[in-house]
Scaffold this active site. Structure first.
Site, short mmCIF file in Angstrom:
data_model
loop_
_atom_site.label_atom_id
_atom_site.label_comp_id
_atom_site.label_asym_id
_atom_site.label_seq_id
_atom_site.Cartn_x
_atom_site.Cartn_y
_atom_site.Cartn_z
N ASP A 155 0.87 -1.18 0.00
CA ASP A 155 0.00 0.00 0.00
C ASP A 155 0.90 1.22 0.00
O ASP A 155 1.41 1.65 1.05
CB ASP A 155 -0.90 -0.01 1.24
CG ASP A 155 -1.86 1.18 1.26
OD1 ASP A 155 -1.76 2.05 0.36
OD2 ASP A 155 -2.71 1.24 2.16
N LEU A 156 1.12 1.80 -1.17
CA LEU A 156 2.10 2.86 -1.32
C LEU A 156 1.65 4.19 -0.73
O LEU A 156 2.39 5.18 -0.80
CB LEU A 156 2.46 3.03 -2.79
CG LEU A 156 3.14 1.80 -3.42
CD1 LEU A 156 3.38 2.03 -4.91
CD2 LEU A 156 4.45 1.47 -2.71
N ARG A 201 0.02 8.48 -14.31
CA ARG A 201 0.01 9.84 -14.84
C ARG A 201 1.19 10.61 -14.27
O ARG A 201 1.69 10.32 -13.18
CB ARG A 201 -1.29 10.56 -14.47
CG ARG A 201 -2.52 10.04 -15.15
CD ARG A 201 -3.64 11.07 -15.08
NE ARG A 201 -4.96 10.46 -15.16
CZ ARG A 201 -6.09 11.13 -15.28
NH1 ARG A 201 -6.06 12.46 -15.32
NH2 ARG A 201 -7.26 10.51 -15.34
N ARG A 233 4.40 12.08 -5.94
CA ARG A 233 3.56 12.25 -4.75
C ARG A 233 3.67 11.06 -3.81
O ARG A 233 3.48 11.20 -2.60
CB ARG A 233 2.11 12.47 -5.16
CG ARG A 233 1.87 13.82 -5.83
CD ARG A 233 0.39 14.15 -5.93
NE ARG A 233 -0.33 13.27 -6.82
CZ ARG A 233 -0.44 13.46 -8.14
NH1 ARG A 233 0.16 14.49 -8.70
NH2 ARG A 233 -1.12 12.62 -8.88
N GLY A 279 -6.67 9.48 -21.12
CA GLY A 279 -6.72 9.12 -22.54
C GLY A 279 -6.38 7.66 -22.70
O GLY A 279 -5.80 7.03 -21.81
N HIS A 280 -6.75 7.11 -23.84
CA HIS A 280 -6.43 5.72 -24.14
C HIS A 280 -5.78 5.63 -25.51
O HIS A 280 -5.66 6.62 -26.23
CB HIS A 280 -7.68 4.84 -24.06
CG HIS A 280 -8.03 4.42 -22.67
ND1 HIS A 280 -7.19 3.64 -21.89
CD2 HIS A 280 -9.12 4.67 -21.90
CE1 HIS A 280 -7.75 3.42 -20.72
NE2 HIS A 280 -8.92 4.05 -20.69
N ASP A 295 -0.86 1.23 -27.80
CA ASP A 295 -0.38 0.64 -26.56
C ASP A 295 0.88 -0.21 -26.75
O ASP A 295 1.87 -0.05 -26.04
CB ASP A 295 -1.47 -0.25 -25.94
CG ASP A 295 -2.50 0.55 -25.16
OD1 ASP A 295 -2.28 1.75 -24.94
OD2 ASP A 295 -3.52 -0.03 -24.77
#
Length: 373
Positions: free
Chosen positions: A64-65, A89, A95, A129-130, A160
């Site tokens: 659990d980061l 992202r 963070r 986005g994909h 991808d």
């Protein structure tokens, strides 16, 4: 999983931060080639089963980061890793306290691979986005589809896995090669928009030579040409022809029993609708099997369009062992093939491993990568 792996990347240690799309596929390829890949997942993530073949070949660590102790465990692994791959992202790893500044300060030789759709900077960097959005912006999607139809998504192979995974793997391996000389790692900003645009280099060259029109379905390689496209057969099914060069086109026309003079202007786009109609009517007269019997293995540049479930039983694909089985689940065999250090399929692991034990094992095998260095 034992660490007595074979493959050209045996001895390479990689930490993968779990995600979707190109990063898991990159980790799969690296594992197939022998790398020892540890995948960090969040507690409570859906359990893997043997059908999750993209997730094969990795030891799983649950962390659990959002908890500082878990971040320290991840850092301890990275202290003895050769490379990291992540697909969050921009800003997420920072963070969490796992950004490049922190990690490379502890382990200056580490290669830090970052995979995103839009890239680490630019106006869209923080947006969702994909694959379809990324290849749309690169220009690739515009070029795929029928002339009078809409753009057609080419699965997620082009974005991808082509513009993403393959460039990430090449970037990681190139940076690792360079680090052997410099002793220093670096950050790789791998973006699908960059990679997909790069894949279009050949098409941009054709544009510069004015041999490509920026309109789909109107060129030699986009289905516009009648000798480089697909055709329906009697009784269902399709075949593909790619007789670009004149010597191959001659073989195709001769085997089809057609008049070569009809195709004398085959390179003139104005003739393409007429020639396509001739070939459509011809291929509709026989079944796919009959066309295979006549054309397959010749220089007509021909192949049947196989469904996924047909691939393994095709004589050529079967002879090469292109499809394999992993714990009873059909999957493509590893590629490419190495003559001396072969890649291998390794099982999907569902159980979680102790990160401290993995870090200790890596430390014992690589004193030169310790934090104290």
């Amino acid at each position: 999983m034992s660490n007595d792996q074979t493959g050209p990347l045996t001895g390479l240690r990689i930490v993968e931060f779990a995600g979707i799309g190109p990063v898991p596929f990159a980790a799969m390829l690296l594992s197939d080639m022998g790398a020892d890949v540890v995948r960090i997942v969040r507690p409570g993530a859906p359990a893997l089963d043997k059908r999750d073949i993209v997730e094969r070949g990795r030891r799983i660590v649950e962390l659990d980061l959002k908890v500082r102790a878990a971040v320290e465990s991840a850092l301890a692994l990275l202290d003895h890793a050769d490379a990291l791959v992540e697909g969050f992202r921009p800003g997420v790893m920072e963070r969490l306290g796992l950004g490049p500044d922190v990690v490379l300060a502890r382990s200056p030789r580490l290669v830090y691979g970052r995979m995103t759709g839009w890239g680490q900077d630019g106006p869209l960097a923080g947006a969702a986005g994909h694959d379809i959005d990324n290849i749309a912006l690169s220009g690739a999607l515009h070029a795929i589809g029928e002339r009078r139809g809409p753009p057609v998504p080419p699965l997620n192979l082009l974005g991808d896995f082509g513009g993403g995974t393959m460039y990430l793997v090449v970037g990681v391996l190139a940076a690792l090669f360079e680090s052997q000389r410099s002793g220093r790692g670096q950050v790789i900003d791998c973006a699908i928009v960059d990679g997909a645009a790069s894949l279009l280099t050949f098409i941009h060259a054709a544009l510069a030579h004015v041999t490509w029109r920026d309109r789909r379905g109107s060129n030699l390689l986009d289905g516009g040409a009648p000798f480089y496209t697909t055709y329906a057969c009697a009784g269902g099914g399709y075949i593909a022809v790619g007789a670009l060069e004149p010597q191959f086109h001659d073989v195709l026309i001769r085997k089809l029993g057609l008049d070569p003079d009809v195709f004398s202007d085959r390179l003139d786009p104005e003739s393409w609708p007429r020639l396509r109609k001739v070939l459509q009517e011809t291929f509709a007269q026989r079944t796919r099997r009959e066309w295979c019997d006549l054309l397959e293995g010749s220089d007509a540049c021909f192949a049947p369009v196989l469904a996924l479930g047909e691939v393994a039983s095709h004589p050529h694909m079967a002879a090469r062992g292109v499809m394999a089985s992993l714990d009873g689940v059909a999957c493509p065999a590893p590629a490419p093939r190495f003559s001396r250090t072969p890649s291998a399929l390794r099982p999907v692991q569902a159980e979680s491993h102790d990160p401290a034990a993995i870090a200790h094992g890596w430390s014992a095998r690589s004193p030169g990568k310790s934090r104290s260095d």
